[in-house]
Design an enzyme around this catalytic site. Structure first.
Site, short mmCIF file in Angstrom:
data_model
loop_
_atom_site.label_atom_id
_atom_site.label_comp_id
_atom_site.label_asym_id
_atom_site.label_seq_id
_atom_site.Cartn_x
_atom_site.Cartn_y
_atom_site.Cartn_z
N LYS A 86 0.75 -1.25 -0.07
CA LYS A 86 -0.13 0.03 0.08
C LYS A 86 0.90 1.37 -0.19
O LYS A 86 0.40 2.23 -0.58
CB LYS A 86 -1.11 0.03 1.12
CG LYS A 86 -1.78 -1.28 1.50
CD LYS A 86 -2.50 -1.59 0.03
CE LYS A 86 -3.32 -2.91 0.38
NZ LYS A 86 -4.07 -3.58 -0.83
N TYR A 104 -12.36 -14.29 3.20
CA TYR A 104 -11.33 -13.52 3.48
C TYR A 104 -10.68 -13.29 4.87
O TYR A 104 -11.74 -13.57 5.81
CB TYR A 104 -11.88 -12.15 3.24
CG TYR A 104 -11.20 -10.91 3.37
CD1 TYR A 104 -10.00 -10.45 2.46
CD2 TYR A 104 -10.94 -10.33 4.89
CE1 TYR A 104 -9.15 -9.30 2.91
CE2 TYR A 104 -10.01 -9.39 4.96
CZ TYR A 104 -9.26 -8.94 4.33
OH TYR A 104 -8.40 -7.93 4.25
N TYR A 144 -3.19 -12.32 2.75
CA TYR A 144 -2.62 -11.99 1.44
C TYR A 144 -1.71 -12.88 0.97
O TYR A 144 -1.61 -13.81 -0.07
CB TYR A 144 -2.42 -10.58 1.19
CG TYR A 144 -3.49 -9.58 1.45
CD1 TYR A 144 -4.60 -9.33 0.43
CD2 TYR A 144 -3.87 -8.91 2.64
CE1 TYR A 144 -5.60 -8.66 0.70
CE2 TYR A 144 -4.75 -8.06 3.01
CZ TYR A 144 -5.88 -8.11 1.87
OH TYR A 144 -7.15 -7.02 2.16
#
Length: 336
Positions: free
Chosen positions: A49, A263, A289
């Site tokens: 990010k 998730y 992730y």
């Protein structure tokens, strides 16, 4: 493509290393494995990010924002990095956190990224699972405007065309590194969720006429909606770059067979991938992730998806801080 025309705050420790993984390659007896170390971007323990925030926060400053806000799951890596860059720039930060996993363990709710969010001075708002978080983000931004503030709202994962420019930059960086090493890359593999990383890579590689294919390993949505989300964002990013139509639909590929129960929920494959990466390459992955991304890569190699002699680069998107939010899971799982 002229990235120089977009405002940018240069904070990423770039170029991030591109390293071979010889022991993992030997263990799996498949393609030659490399890792692009975007866990080493530098901002509050790093992660993918940071690249997106270089462009997003530059836009926030250009708009004279005095508070930045974003949204994500409880253990959001993106929220942590947003809080960090806001602190570095002297801006207030609010993070909207969704109880997306329904995990009630104290470490998940208090440690890992959550602890760092507080340390970095972010103000959290909590929402139940299933909330329309982009609508909640827009509503909070409107409340702040009514108070006379100048908010800048960043979508989940920093995934809009401006944020995706960070991975256009990464794509160009990676091509330059590969060329300098004489490395002919056959495929890039990475975890894909909010779509900005994959969209930026695909748009950047298409814009520079590279033929390197990108394979996203999904961590949340089924394949069809994930690919459509990535493709739509890649198209918008290409338009922003001035190369409309550069991204062909067939260049957007996601494999979403490794999500598991949902998730952020652990899988056996993710745990195995974490242990293998740590014990062969000293590489720390995360449970949401990069762990599931690596689990997908390992399984695909075992199934013969990649040939011996090919060069496959795994883009490590960071997030190892999140491991401390899953101590309740890892402690018994790693026993013995």
């Amino acid at each position: 493509m002229k990235l120089s025309r977009f405002p940018r705050i240069r904070i990423t420790h770039a170029p991030t290393p591109l390293e071979p993984m010889p022991r993992l390659t030997e263990l799996l007896s498949g393609p030659n494995l490399w890792v692009k170390r975007d866990d080493c971007t530098g901002l509050a323990s790093g992660g993918n990010k940071t690249r997106k925030l270089e462009y997003l926060m530059a836009e926030a400053l250009a708009q004279k924002a005095d508070v930045v806000l974003t949204q994500g799951a409880t253990q959001s890596n993106h929220a942590r990095q947003t809080a960090a860059i806001a602190a570095k720039l002297g801006m207030d930060c609010e993070i909207l956190l969704e109880d997306r996993t329904q995990i009630s363990a104290a470490d998940y709710r208090e440690s890992g990224n959550v602890l760092l969010d507080r340390l970095l001075g972010a103000s959290p708002h909590h929402f139940p699972g299933g909330t329309d978080m982009e609508a909640a983000l827009a509503a909070r931004a409107e409340e702040l405007r009514a108070q006379g503030r100048r908010p800048y709202a960043i979508p989940g994962g920093g995934s809009n065309p401006v944020g995706a420019l960070g991975y256009v930059t990464c794509a160009l960086e990676l091509v330059e590194q590969a060329n300098s090493l004489g490395l002919d890359i056959d495929c890039l593999v990475h975890a894909t969720g909010s779509a900005g990383t994959q969209a930026g890579l695909v748009a950047g590689l298409a814009g520079c006429r590279s033929l390197i294919p990108v394979l996203g390993i999904g961590v949340r949505a089924p394949r069809a909606p994930q690919e459509e989300k990535v493709y739509a964002l890649a198209q918008r990013t290409a338009e922003l770059l001035g190369v409309p139509g550069a991204v062909a639909r067939e260049r957007v590929v996601a494999n979403c067979d490794y999500v598991g129960a949902g998730y952020g929920l652990p899988t056996d494959g993710m745990l195995e991938a974490l242990k293998i990466a740590a014990r062969t390459e000293g590489l720390l992955l995360d449970p949401v992730y990069s762990g599931k991304g690596m689990a997908g890569l390992i399984d695909l190699i075992r199934k013969g998806h990649f040939r011996k002699g090919q060069n496959v680069v795994f883009v490590h998107t960071g997030g190892a801080v999140g491991l401390f939010g899953y101590e309740h899971y890892f402690t018994p799982a790693l026993a013995g």
